[in-house]
Scaffold this active site. Structure first.
Site, PDB file in Angstrom:
ATOM      1  N   THR A 165      15.054   4.127  21.056  1.00 53.75           N
ATOM      2  CA  THR A 165      13.946   3.216  21.350  1.00 53.75           C
ATOM      3  C   THR A 165      14.101   1.867  20.652  1.00 53.75           C
ATOM      4  O   THR A 165      14.684   1.784  19.559  1.00 53.75           O
ATOM      5  CB  THR A 165      12.618   3.865  20.898  1.00 53.75           C
ATOM      6  OG1 THR A 165      11.576   2.887  20.934  1.00 53.75           O
ATOM      7  CG2 THR A 165      12.690   4.397  19.477  1.00 53.75           C
TER       8      THR A 165
ATOM      9  N   TYR B 232       7.855   7.067  14.308  1.00 53.01           N
ATOM     10  CA  TYR B 232       8.513   7.283  15.602  1.00 53.01           C
ATOM     11  C   TYR B 232       9.881   6.582  15.600  1.00 53.01           C
ATOM     12  O   TYR B 232      10.924   7.209  15.839  1.00 53.01           O
ATOM     13  CB  TYR B 232       7.616   6.753  16.727  1.00 53.01           C
ATOM     14  CG  TYR B 232       8.293   6.696  18.067  1.00 53.01           C
ATOM     15  CD1 TYR B 232       8.827   7.842  18.640  1.00 53.01           C
ATOM     16  CD2 TYR B 232       8.411   5.489  18.759  1.00 53.01           C
ATOM     17  CE1 TYR B 232       9.468   7.780  19.872  1.00 53.01           C
ATOM     18  CE2 TYR B 232       9.036   5.422  19.983  1.00 53.01           C
ATOM     19  CZ  TYR B 232       9.570   6.571  20.533  1.00 53.01           C
ATOM     20  OH  TYR B 232      10.202   6.511  21.742  1.00 53.01           O
TER      21      TYR B 232
END
Ligand code: UDP
Length: 327
Positions: free
Chosen positions: A117, A141
């Protein structure tokens, strides 16, 4: 039969990947614990309900299907939740990926496509991000995904596991065929929440912060159509098959849109008003995340041709209105 193990194949991006894998002649084998995925999204190949923290189950599945490659989508991906509960992100995202990579190596499956990501870059003062930009995640995350990237590098050095790592920017849209689309539980993403608000399923869309240092005060993101994104995965698979080695690719268009710009486009595409509420900033949000890389284009031959805001919102809106996501 050429099997590809698809973790998270019952989820949003994984189900679209299964669709294009099947169209390209592969058999996508979905491994999903259904914690956030949907059984009826698994339409393109066999389904194995299993948790990535269950190593025995993984060994059994690798033994049963002998996949040529793994596409690893399964993960927790809610930035705000990761800011509140980091342990869960380390356990599931890092622990699950470690088990999976070890099971792949044990089964002599040496090709691994990993969903990383742009959140691994963190906040970089609005600079365009490329694969060489230093990774400084600002939430668990992003940190958990960066850790898996590092693990995959170690696994290549020691075990010869080759990986293609895709750093996604913001994925949106749905299959234009209406068979699969975006459906999170609970929903946290901008476009589906906005379509709910437009449709009266929620009272309003809350804009998280209007005091960022951007032209209109709202955060900027680079949106990519899910069908373009999964096309890149097919190309990543071919890249590995052709023994071109491990590589990292950003998957973004290079164009950034603010939350307010997305709202305006959505009003235009749906021809409806978007009820808006103003809210505080959301914990863990970077100001701007926009790709500045052409690597996926020049090296993989990838063009995100469907990734216009109008098309992404239009396809998401059709999926939304079909009611399929409510099942
Ligand atoms: N956002 C918002 N309201 C919402 C959901 C998201 O203003 O109800 C904003 C969020 O703060 C971010 C952008 O929309 O700036 C995209 O958020 P999303 O959760 O879709 O993706 P993320 O960038 O977190 O991966």
């Amino acid at each position: 039969m050429t099997n590809v193990l698809v973790t998270g194949g019952a989820g949003y991006i994984g189900s679209h990947a299964c669709k294009v894998l099947a169209q390209a002649g592969y058999t996508p084998v979905t491994v999903d614990n259904l914690s956030t995925g949907w059984r009826d999204a698994v339409q393109f190949g066999p389904f194995e309900q299993a948790d990535l923290l269950d190593r025995e189950a993984l060994d059994r599945i690798f033994g049963k299907y002998s996949p040529v490659a793994v596409m690893h989508f399964a993960a927790l991906s809610d930035v705000a939740e990761s800011a509140r509960d980091p342990g869960r992100y380390w356990r599931v995202n890092v622990g699950g990926s470690l088990n999976l990579a070890e099971a792949a190596v044990a089964a002599e499956c040496r090709h691994f496509v990993f969903s990383s990501t742009c959140a691994t870059y963190g906040d970089q003062d609005g600079v365009l991000l490329d694969e060489e930009t230093e990774q400084r995640p600002i939430n668990a995350y992003g940190a958990s995904k960066r850790a898996v990237e590092a693990m995959l590098q170690n696994f290549e050095t020691v075990y010869g596991l080759k990986s293609v790592i895709f750093r996604y920017f913001n994925v949106a849209g749905a299959s234009p065929d209406g068979d699969v689309g975006e459906h999170h539980r609970p929903e946290t993403h901008l476009i589906p929440l906005m379509l709910d608000a437009i449709d009266g399923k929620r009272p309003a869309l809350t804009i998280f912060g209007e005091d960022y240092e951007t032209p209109d005060g709202t955060c900027i993101r680079d949106y990519v159509h899910v069908m373009d994104l999964v096309d890149a995965h097919l190309k990543g698979l071919e890249w590995l098959r052709d023994e071109r080695g491990s590589r990292v690719f950003n998957l973004g268009t290079g164009s950034g849109f603010s939350v307010k710009q997305v709202v305006e486009h959505s009003a235009g595409v749906t021809n409806r008003e978007v009820p808006i509420d103003k809210g505080p900033r959301r914990a863990g949000d970077a100001v701007a995340l926009v790709s500045g890389s052409r690597r996926a284009g020049t090296e993989l031959g990838w063009t995100p041709e469907r990734s216009t805001l109008d098309r992404m919102i239009g396809d998401a809106w059709r999926w939304h209105q079909s009611g399929s996501y409510e099942k």
